[in-house]
Structure formats: C-alpha cells, structure tokens
Write a protein that holds these residues in place. Sequence first.
Motif, PDB file in Angstrom:
ATOM      1  N   CYS A 147       0.864  -1.181   0.000  1.00  0.00           N
ATOM      2  CA  CYS A 147       0.000   0.000   0.000  1.00  0.00           C
ATOM      3  C   CYS A 147       0.904   1.236   0.000  1.00  0.00           C
ATOM      4  O   CYS A 147       1.954   1.230   0.627  1.00  0.00           O
ATOM      5  CB  CYS A 147      -0.856  -0.066   1.266  1.00  0.00           C
ATOM      6  N   TYR A 188       0.324   3.880   1.473  1.00  0.00           N
ATOM      7  CA  TYR A 188       0.207   4.578   2.769  1.00  0.00           C
ATOM      8  C   TYR A 188       0.733   3.764   3.951  1.00  0.00           C
ATOM      9  O   TYR A 188       0.952   4.306   5.022  1.00  0.00           O
ATOM     10  CB  TYR A 188      -1.251   4.965   3.038  1.00  0.00           C
ATOM     11  N   CYS A 189       0.858   2.445   3.782  1.00  0.00           N
ATOM     12  CA  CYS A 189       1.274   1.614   4.909  1.00  0.00           C
ATOM     13  C   CYS A 189       1.975   0.369   4.362  1.00  0.00           C
ATOM     14  O   CYS A 189       1.970   0.134   3.162  1.00  0.00           O
ATOM     15  CB  CYS A 189       0.064   1.247   5.775  1.00  0.00           C
ATOM     16  N   SER A 196       1.152  -2.641   4.355  1.00  0.00           N
ATOM     17  CA  SER A 196       0.263  -3.759   4.019  1.00  0.00           C
ATOM     18  C   SER A 196       0.471  -4.232   2.572  1.00  0.00           C
ATOM     19  O   SER A 196       0.684  -3.437   1.664  1.00  0.00           O
ATOM     20  CB  SER A 196      -1.191  -3.342   4.221  1.00  0.00           C
ATOM     21  N   CYS A 220      -4.575  -0.021   0.437  1.00  0.00           N
ATOM     22  CA  CYS A 220      -5.119  -1.258   1.003  1.00  0.00           C
ATOM     23  C   CYS A 220      -6.501  -1.019   1.610  1.00  0.00           C
ATOM     24  O   CYS A 220      -6.879   0.118   1.912  1.00  0.00           O
ATOM     25  CB  CYS A 220      -4.161  -1.843   2.041  1.00  0.00           C
TER      26      CYS A 220
END
Length: 415
Positions: A10, A12-13, A15, A42
């Motif tokens: 992802c 942003y993270c 994941s 995600c």
Amino acid sequence: MAVTLNTTTCIYCPSTGPFTKEHIFPAGLGGDDAFQLEDLVCGHCNTKVFGPLDQALMRRSPAALARIFLMTQGRRDGGAPQLDSNVVEMADPISHLVEEMEIVAGGKFRVRPQMLFNGIMCPVQATDADDMQAFVAKLASTLTDAVHVIVKEKTESSTSFHITTFAWDGSKYGQTETTTEKQLPAIGVWRETLTPSKTAKPDWIYVSRLFLRAEGQLVVRVLPQDDLSAILNNARMVLDLLQKQPTFTSQSTEKPDVHIGMTMDMNLVHRAMAKTGVNHVCQEYGQAIVRLAAFDLVKQAINTGSPQINAQGWVDPKMERIFTQDQRPVHLAMLWPVAQPDGTFNILFGIRLFGTPFQGIILAEGVALPLGAAPVIYTVHYEERRTERQTLAEYLIAAVVPKLLDEGRTRAGLS
Ligand SMILES: [Zn+2]
C-alpha cells in the motif's frame, strides 16, 4: 547498489493487500470515478483510516455545511448529502419555545414532528399533515403499556444499550427495571440529554421535547431537571387527544433563525485534505514518488494524526484572489511543485471546496521531479461528477482570463 522500490505494498502503509480502489478526490464530494488509484491503497487504510477522515470532511466541517446547501446528491448512487449535526434548532417566533429542526437537501429547514413539554399545553408541531400522521402513528405504537427507553452507550470497542422499561398502571407510567443489552428492542424511545446551546438567544425557552427523526426513530431530549415518567404521562395524554381530534401547528420556515450545533474536528478534516493531496501526487507523478521518504512525515500525519497537518502551511493572497474569479460550482485541487536551489522540488497542495477559503498544505520537501514540473489543477465539477486536469496556465486561460477580460470590457464601456 540499485535502489529497488517496493511496489507491492500500500502506498500509505506496509500492508501487502488486499487493495481497494481509492478515489483521488472523495466520491461523496463529487469525485470522478475515472480518477481512482487502483491496487495502490489497502482495504484497511481505505475503510478504517480514510473512511472516518472523509466522513469528518463531508459531514462535520465548514465544507459539510456548504455541501448540504449546494449539492443535491451525495454519492452518485446515494441520497441527499447529510450533515452530522448534534442538534439543529429554532425558536418559535411567538412562543420562543426552542424546536427541533432538520436540514434537508438544498439547505432547506424542516421542523421535525414533535411535542414540547412546557408544562401547560404541550404544543405539537409538524411541517405538514403527512409528518403529523407519521408522528401520531409512531407514538401510538410506542406509548403502550410498557415503554422501552433506550440510552446508547458507545465505547471504543463496543456499543451497548441501557434499556429502562416504564410500565403503565392504568393512570400513569412508573419506572421499573433497567437492563443492558447488545440488541435493540423492536420498539422504543431514544433518550438524549437536552443541553441548551451556548449561543442561544436570551429569550429562547428550552423545554424537553419528543420528536420523530426522518429516519424513523422516536427521540426524547430531556432537560436534566425533568422527570421522564411525567414526560411520558403527558405524551400519552396528548396522544389520546391527537387520536380523537388531530390538531397541530404548521410551521413556516421561510427565514428561520436557526442554530446548528456541530462538533468539528479540524484535525480530521485537515488529514482528509492531506490524503487527497497525496492521492493527487500519486495520480500525477506516479506511485514511485509518493513512496519516497520525503512523504513519510505527511503519511504518518494522515494515518495517526501526529504531527498535526497545517492547512495554512502556505498561503498566497494572490492565488486566493485569482481563484475567487472562478465562480463555477467546482472544487479545485492544485499541485504546485516549487523548484528549490538544489534542483529538487517542494510539493504544495491547495484545495478549495465549494468556494470556501483555499487551504494550503506542504506535502513534501526535497522531491526529485522531472525538470520543469509545472503546477496542475484538478477541477472537480461536483454536480456532474466530472474532473478536468489542466496545467495552471491552461486553467487560467480557460476559467479566469475570460472573466477578467469581461470585467475589463465592462469597465471600458465596450459591452
Ligand atoms: Zn494501507
């Protein structure tokens, strides 16, 4: 050693999925389905993190107020936009009794069907006969020989309901047992505490009130000093009268003096805006750019709320003046790469919702972009759900220059 960018996570993270589609501009604000990030955000970030941020932006923000007045529809498939207001109320111009209102699409106000417990007449209000009929029917099905009064208790991990039963002994209600349940009773009255507004006018009179929400719930808002059994007794008596001879006061709300109570968490609102900014960077410059360490801080701020996003991170009064020329029903989202002496760019994001003031967020500093990266504007035509991407120069020529020329001609007496 070659630097490999991990493109399977992802943006942003960390994941690795599953991924869901993310509108670069929130769909509820008119974002175009053609501008979505695919396989990049995600499901956790999308629903657990961004969902509440977008809700705050759309329902509890200055833009949320504008939205209810300006947009006729929320999502393409949804109904009218809604506002998460704690309370919307108005004082009757003659009795000064404060009444429960609601805002409906197009920014119109409606008096909710309600009963006011002023200790004398218990006046009943509604906007029209249909509302009144629905209210009487709901009261009749609820004010039976056992009335369940529901108080909702929400903690971070769970929601439970405290249910107090009031039993009718033939002449009055008496409080019996209170239980705590996970499930709602089929029929009941929601109890909330009535707190007079701090911004109420001095002549406004607050009394406990029983009203019907558009969604169908019956709610009793009770002043702390009032006894609920007495309120229910009055309600049952008035219901008897209404069933025999329905009379009510129809309220005209042409120019109501309305108070709207809304709890705004501007931190959530600004995080939603910053997320929209990073989405636009990803759309415009590609995912590799937003995976750079330069974006770590803003992503941390979006995901956790710390550090706080500064939505006045950059302000340019000239910019603000230019954009006020654009009076179309649009939102503007602008990416502005500012070249630095070392050849990198600082990436600024500007967002203007429903013509409300421009917010400026510095998304990242020291980013390597192609030489000559120019400002771009995404114009969101929210009623048409159509987004247009233009360079700032193209935007100015299309949306601003003609207006300035018109003004010039008018001033010169040429038209
Ligand atoms: Zn994620």
